[in-house]
Design a protein around this motif. Structure first.
Motif, PDB file in Angstrom:
ATOM      1  N   LEU A  78       0.955  -1.299   0.104  1.00 19.39           N
ATOM      2  CA  LEU A  78      -0.087  -0.107  -0.076  1.00 19.39           C
ATOM      3  C   LEU A  78       0.903   1.218   0.027  1.00 19.39           C
ATOM      4  CD1 LEU A  78      -2.858  -0.997   2.520  1.00 19.39           C
ATOM      5  CD2 LEU A  78      -2.946  -1.041  -0.066  1.00 19.39           C
ATOM      6  N   THR A  79       2.028   1.118   0.762  1.00 19.12           N
ATOM      7  CA  THR A  79       2.675   2.430   0.784  1.00 19.12           C
ATOM      8  C   THR A  79       3.490   2.752  -0.412  1.00 19.12           C
ATOM      9  OG1 THR A  79       4.463   1.349   1.881  1.00 19.12           O
ATOM     10  CG2 THR A  79       3.037   2.714   3.367  1.00 19.12           C
ATOM     11  N   ASN A  80       3.898   1.534  -1.185  1.00 20.26           N
ATOM     12  CA  ASN A  80       4.537   1.567  -2.312  1.00 20.26           C
ATOM     13  C   ASN A  80       3.562   2.200  -3.446  1.00 20.26           C
ATOM     14  OD1 ASN A  80       6.832   0.559  -1.475  1.00 20.26           O
ATOM     15  ND2 ASN A  80       6.167  -1.436  -2.368  1.00 20.26           N
ATOM     16  N   PHE A 171     -14.183  -5.536   6.688  1.00 20.63           N
ATOM     17  CA  PHE A 171     -13.675  -6.408   7.830  1.00 20.63           C
ATOM     18  C   PHE A 171     -13.010  -7.868   7.021  1.00 20.63           C
ATOM     19  CE2 PHE A 171     -14.235  -9.864  11.627  1.00 20.63           C
ATOM     20  CZ  PHE A 171     -13.366  -9.025  12.183  1.00 20.63           C
ATOM     21  N   LEU A 172     -11.556  -7.994   6.860  1.00 19.35           N
ATOM     22  CA  LEU A 172     -10.975  -8.906   6.297  1.00 19.35           C
ATOM     23  C   LEU A 172     -10.593 -10.262   7.352  1.00 19.35           C
ATOM     24  CD1 LEU A 172      -9.290 -10.039   3.719  1.00 19.35           C
ATOM     25  CD2 LEU A 172      -7.393  -8.986   4.544  1.00 19.35           C
ATOM     26  N   LEU A 173     -10.900 -11.206   6.939  1.00 17.39           N
ATOM     27  CA  LEU A 173     -10.642 -12.684   7.698  1.00 17.39           C
ATOM     28  C   LEU A 173      -9.534 -13.453   7.069  1.00 17.39           C
ATOM     29  CD1 LEU A 173     -11.254 -14.537   9.880  1.00 17.39           C
ATOM     30  CD2 LEU A 173     -13.047 -15.609   8.897  1.00 17.39           C
ATOM     31  N   LEU A 246      -1.808  -9.768  -2.912  1.00 20.24           N
ATOM     32  CA  LEU A 246      -2.105  -8.618  -2.213  1.00 20.24           C
ATOM     33  C   LEU A 246      -2.862  -7.730  -3.083  1.00 20.24           C
ATOM     34  CD1 LEU A 246       1.517  -8.168  -0.367  1.00 20.24           C
ATOM     35  CD2 LEU A 246      -0.719  -9.474   0.328  1.00 20.24           C
ATOM     36  N   ALA A 247      -2.382  -7.482  -4.472  1.00 17.77           N
ATOM     37  CA  ALA A 247      -3.381  -6.612  -5.249  1.00 17.77           C
ATOM     38  C   ALA A 247      -4.620  -7.035  -5.295  1.00 17.77           C
ATOM     39  CB  ALA A 247      -2.526  -6.795  -6.547  1.00 17.77           C
ATOM     40  N   ALA A 248      -4.901  -8.192  -5.518  1.00 17.28           N
ATOM     41  CA  ALA A 248      -6.365  -8.561  -5.625  1.00 17.28           C
ATOM     42  C   ALA A 248      -7.258  -8.144  -4.190  1.00 17.28           C
ATOM     43  CB  ALA A 248      -6.443 -10.014  -5.871  1.00 17.28           C
ATOM     44  N   ILE A 249      -6.472  -8.278  -3.238  1.00 18.49           N
ATOM     45  CA  ILE A 249      -6.940  -8.077  -2.037  1.00 18.49           C
ATOM     46  C   ILE A 249      -7.387  -6.612  -1.951  1.00 18.49           C
ATOM     47  CG2 ILE A 249      -6.692  -7.775   0.637  1.00 18.49           C
ATOM     48  CD1 ILE A 249      -5.029 -10.325   0.589  1.00 18.49           C
ATOM     49  N   TRP A 250      -6.458  -5.561  -2.310  1.00 15.84           N
ATOM     50  CA  TRP A 250      -6.499  -4.264  -2.370  1.00 15.84           C
ATOM     51  C   TRP A 250      -7.717  -3.980  -3.339  1.00 15.84           C
ATOM     52  CZ3 TRP A 250      -6.879  -0.282  -0.033  1.00 15.84           C
ATOM     53  CH2 TRP A 250      -6.940   1.230  -0.521  1.00 15.84           C
TER      54      TRP A 250
END
Length: 332
Positions: A78-80, A171-173, A246-250
């Motif tokens: 995210l910071t990138n 809310f991510l589980l 990680l990109a898919a989660i964002w």
């Protein structure tokens, strides 16, 4: 002894993104001293117009799922992208001393050194309600300081999931592949709260098992009643080590944000959270005022003795205590 700051110094520092003053303001919020609380509320009132614009994400999962590793990898991702990230942890079961902060920074060593990220644990050994109340205020301070994504991590398991769900937009589980049936009872309740599930450690030899678990959980979610928001929780896979997924989660979080903003559920959820917070504080205040009345603890102890001896039932005993107090107030 460190010099006590004035409200305007806190306010100016927070709005300028000064991390030291942000940390000191959060410490002020966490303090139980009445003068600190009065000052904290003054600061919060002043920065309130600059808050509420971040995406608030709750992250939870069973022990061993790799929450810290995930947050470290996801935080770097995210910071990138240019985001400013605050990570807040809720650990109501913890009895650790002041070493708690060091522990969190050790768990997320790379992220803690990132100039675009800020990590702050909850005060150790506190009550769940107290932690939740202060975490909500900490979220506001972080938003005022310019952090546009707030991750709230639950370290303990159990009731803390419900509390975190009540202060976030998404809310991510996090789940493990093949974690065993012994966790199913706990997972059922948490799964119903989730806006998305993610199978972690989907790399190397574990990749096939993670994809099997993905299908199983996706099928299980179809048995749950619809959320009423128009959103169906997806099941994703990721690896914090390789950064796969990680990109898919964002993208999922952004899609949820866009859908709920457009259909009004985002605003409704935020308002409901504010109402819950207000009523919780009102209950706490009324309760503390009731117990603080002269002679009340002695009256309660005497009434308890009658209840334990079987001379009174609990309901009329409570009624008698409250009625007597109201009569005393009216006579005054």
């Amino acid at each position: 002894m460190r010099q006590r700051l004035l409200a305007h110094q806190y306010i100016q520092g927070i709005l300028a993104g000064d991390r030291l003053l942000l940390s000191r303001a959060i410490t002020l919020v966490e303090s139980r001293r009445p003068d600190d609380q009065a000052l904290a509320q003054q600061v919060l009132e002043a920065v309130l117009p600059t808050t509420g614009q971040s995406i608030r994400v709750g992250v939870t999962g069973v022990p061993g799922v790799g929450k810290s590793t995930f947050i470290e990898g996801f935080g770097q991702y995210l910071t990138n992208l240019g985001h400013r990230l605050a990570v807040l942890t809720i650990d109501p079961t913890s009895q650790r001393s002041g070493g708690s902060l060091l522990g969190d920074k050790t768990r997320m060593e790379t992220l803690s050194m990132n100039p675009s990220a800020y990590i702050r644990p909850s005060p150790a050994g506190d009550s769940l309600g107290g932690v939740a109340h202060r975490t909500r205020e900490t979220i506001l301070l972080c938003e005022a300081a310019g952090f546009n994504i707030i991750l709230v991590e639950t370290v303990g398991v159990g009731q803390s999931e419900t509390v975190v769900h009540g202060m976030v937009d998404f809310f991510l589980l996090l789940m493990l592949a093949g974690a065993g049936d012994e966790l199913q009872g706990m997972k059922r309740g948490i799964m119903e709260l989730a806006d998305a599930l993610c199978i972690t450690k989907a790399d190397g030899d574990n990749r096939p098992a993670a994809h099997r678990a993905q299908v199983e959980y996706q099928n299980a979610l179809h048995l749950f009643p619809p959320t009423g928001t128009g959103w169906f929780p997806p099941v994703l896979t990721c690896s914090a080590l390789t950064h796969d997924g990680l990109a898919a989660i964002w993208q999922t979080i952004q899609a949820h944000q866009q859908l709920t903003t457009n259909n009004g559920h985002w605003r409704q959820r935020r308002q409901e959270q504010q109402r819950t917070w207000f009523r919780s504080l009102l209950r706490q205040r009324l309760e503390s005022q009731f117990y603080a009345q002269p002679g009340m603890l002695q009256q309660i102890a005497a009434m308890e003795e009658q209840v334990l001896a079987g001379k009174r039932l609990p309901a009329p005993a409570v009624e008698a205590l409250v009625t007597n107090r109201l009569l005393a107030d009216n006579q005054e």
